[in-house]
Motif scaffolding. Sequence first.
Motif, PDB file in Angstrom:
ATOM      1  N   VAL A 134       0.832  -1.196   0.000  1.00 35.46           N
ATOM      2  CA  VAL A 134       0.000   0.000   0.000  1.00 35.46           C
ATOM      3  C   VAL A 134       0.870   1.250   0.000  1.00 35.46           C
ATOM      4  O   VAL A 134       1.757   1.393   0.840  1.00 35.46           O
ATOM      5  CB  VAL A 134      -0.947   0.020   1.219  1.00 35.46           C
ATOM      6  N   ILE A 135       0.614   2.135  -0.965  1.00 41.91           N
ATOM      7  CA  ILE A 135       1.275   3.442  -1.012  1.00 41.91           C
ATOM      8  C   ILE A 135       0.218   4.500  -0.758  1.00 41.91           C
ATOM      9  O   ILE A 135      -0.771   4.603  -1.510  1.00 41.91           O
ATOM     10  CB  ILE A 135       1.970   3.695  -2.368  1.00 41.91           C
ATOM     11  N   ALA A 163      -7.421   7.921  -0.378  1.00 39.50           N
ATOM     12  CA  ALA A 163      -6.647   7.716  -1.610  1.00 39.50           C
ATOM     13  C   ALA A 163      -5.457   6.792  -1.353  1.00 39.50           C
ATOM     14  O   ALA A 163      -4.776   6.912  -0.325  1.00 39.50           O
ATOM     15  CB  ALA A 163      -6.168   9.056  -2.156  1.00 39.50           C
ATOM     16  N   SER A 164      -5.213   5.912  -2.287  1.00 37.98           N
ATOM     17  CA  SER A 164      -4.082   4.997  -2.138  1.00 37.98           C
ATOM     18  C   SER A 164      -3.800   4.299  -3.460  1.00 37.98           C
ATOM     19  O   SER A 164      -4.639   4.260  -4.360  1.00 37.98           O
ATOM     20  CB  SER A 164      -4.340   3.950  -1.040  1.00 37.98           C
ATOM     21  N   VAL A 183      -2.685  -3.498 -10.222  1.00 37.44           N
ATOM     22  CA  VAL A 183      -2.425  -2.244  -9.526  1.00 37.44           C
ATOM     23  C   VAL A 183      -3.791  -1.622  -9.241  1.00 37.44           C
ATOM     24  O   VAL A 183      -4.567  -1.363 -10.170  1.00 37.44           O
ATOM     25  CB  VAL A 183      -1.570  -1.279 -10.363  1.00 37.44           C
ATOM     26  N   VAL A 184      -4.096  -1.393  -7.975  1.00 38.28           N
ATOM     27  CA  VAL A 184      -5.390  -0.870  -7.562  1.00 38.28           C
ATOM     28  C   VAL A 184      -5.224   0.596  -7.184  1.00 38.28           C
ATOM     29  O   VAL A 184      -4.435   0.924  -6.297  1.00 38.28           O
ATOM     30  CB  VAL A 184      -5.960  -1.664  -6.365  1.00 38.28           C
ATOM     31  N   LEU A 185      -5.975   1.467  -7.856  1.00 36.69           N
ATOM     32  CA  LEU A 185      -5.924   2.891  -7.557  1.00 36.69           C
ATOM     33  C   LEU A 185      -7.257   3.319  -6.975  1.00 36.69           C
ATOM     34  O   LEU A 185      -8.320   3.070  -7.565  1.00 36.69           O
ATOM     35  CB  LEU A 185      -5.615   3.707  -8.822  1.00 36.69           C
ATOM     36  N   ILE A 186      -7.208   3.941  -5.810  1.00 36.84           N
ATOM     37  CA  ILE A 186      -8.401   4.432  -5.128  1.00 36.84           C
ATOM     38  C   ILE A 186      -8.280   5.939  -5.003  1.00 36.84           C
ATOM     39  O   ILE A 186      -7.276   6.445  -4.483  1.00 36.84           O
ATOM     40  CB  ILE A 186      -8.556   3.787  -3.735  1.00 36.84           C
ATOM     41  N   ASP A 187      -9.278   6.662  -5.496  1.00 39.09           N
ATOM     42  CA  ASP A 187      -9.183   8.123  -5.488  1.00 39.09           C
ATOM     43  C   ASP A 187      -9.717   8.701  -4.192  1.00 39.09           C
ATOM     44  O   ASP A 187     -10.060   7.968  -3.248  1.00 39.09           O
ATOM     45  CB  ASP A 187      -9.875   8.724  -6.717  1.00 39.09           C
ATOM     46  N   THR A 188      -9.794  10.018  -4.141  1.00 40.97           N
ATOM     47  CA  THR A 188     -10.115  10.713  -2.890  1.00 40.97           C
ATOM     48  C   THR A 188     -11.492  10.361  -2.350  1.00 40.97           C
ATOM     49  O   THR A 188     -11.707  10.391  -1.139  1.00 40.97           O
ATOM     50  CB  THR A 188     -10.019  12.236  -3.106  1.00 40.97           C
TER      51      THR A 188
END
Length: 457
Positions: A241-242, A260-261, A269-274
């Motif tokens: 997790v970044i 967000a992460s 690659v999983v991108l989660i926004d605000t």
Amino acid sequence: MKAEQRATEEAPGKQSALVRPRRMRPHNADVVRRARLYADGRTLVVRDRRSRERRYPVGAGGINRAVFVPPDASDAWETVSRRPAERWGVLVFENVDGRAVLTVPLAEWLPEAGVVGILDLKPAKCLDRTGLRELANALGIPVEEKPRLTSGAPEQPETGSSRAADRAVHRELPRWHNWVRGIGAFGWLIALVVAFAADVDWCLPIAAGALFALPAADSVVRVGAWSRNRRDGERLAEAMVITPDPAPGEGATPRFTHTASVRVLPGDVVLIDTVGRERWLGREGANGVARLVRIVSRRDRQPLGVEFRDRRGEVRALLPWRHWFAGPQGLKRWEDTVSALSVSVADEEMRNSRQPTGATKPWWNGHPLAADARVMSPLPAKEARAETSWHSSVIGGNELLLVPLFSLVLLAGLFGDTVTARLAGLFSALTIVAEWGPAATRSLFSRFYYDKPNENA
């Protein structure tokens, strides 16, 4: 049992010919995590949000070719507004007789849909970005392009069969939810008319109960989504997790830093926004993340943002540097990102076409994924509340005002003399609480904490 189910769900991820859905809001995160299109030998498999599979054999008696039907270029506005799932066209899998077997709208299977505009991405290029062309090649299915002759659904040849083609689409809300809400609204109106016109007291609690079905159906969907997301936490817990590390004074909000992460899994690659919308990008195949590019300023070579690019060089995601890697631990976060992805890294100067027209505008203005950089940054409090509001972003309309207003008609029954009046008043009170309670709680939490910028951090 859970380990076996998870292994089954992740098995397609080991293949390069894998297509993932568009980004989704938190109540539909299970779609992004489970739904897939992939090849199993000579079989095209469509897996839905419940991991149920539809299998379509390729070859004799099955799928014979794929026809790409682009959107109607003469009326792009109608396509986007009326048929958003077809904004980049559809891919139709046909049998040897030319009958459509499966229709795949490209916008439903483009992970970055919603953060890239139709003018920034040509429909033919979307075939590659989704991975649909690679999937068709893996199955040995030739892909042809057929211009859309008229506006509307893709024209299909007459075959004498009335069987409609399957569609690989994702519903924003379950079908039963719409039925319950529709029956509830209609039942409230009919029962209320009968109660007052024919003076039938027992219709009053029926009317109030029918109206209560609207917020009750919403609550069931939201609680169910919360439960599913919590169960999926075990799977995502295995990811690297970044989280954002914004520069001091950038006005980062707790919502941004807590939500967000970027999560790196073995195949995704999983991108989660605000605001919690989630999208999954692959790490294998031509459309998988294969390179990180730091965009630097021409003048002083300072980092501005990070692009996630696939093997074709296409940008799939954009992170603003000052909101993700400019804080005290920013360089450590950047090193963790590079290490987790294990891809090549390069620096590129910002092109002149990306230069903002005004000094106060962000550097990413003009970038094809400018909307991505915006939602992967702290949002203004009002915008964040609107984006996370169930009524504003999911249901729409003025239900938050109208349903409690309609409930006031029978609310006075709480102080009535009859059991039916009191029961109607009780249902009305529950309806008002179910509508206003969650909305008021989220709004107050947002105003006083979650979306309050911290200028010192």
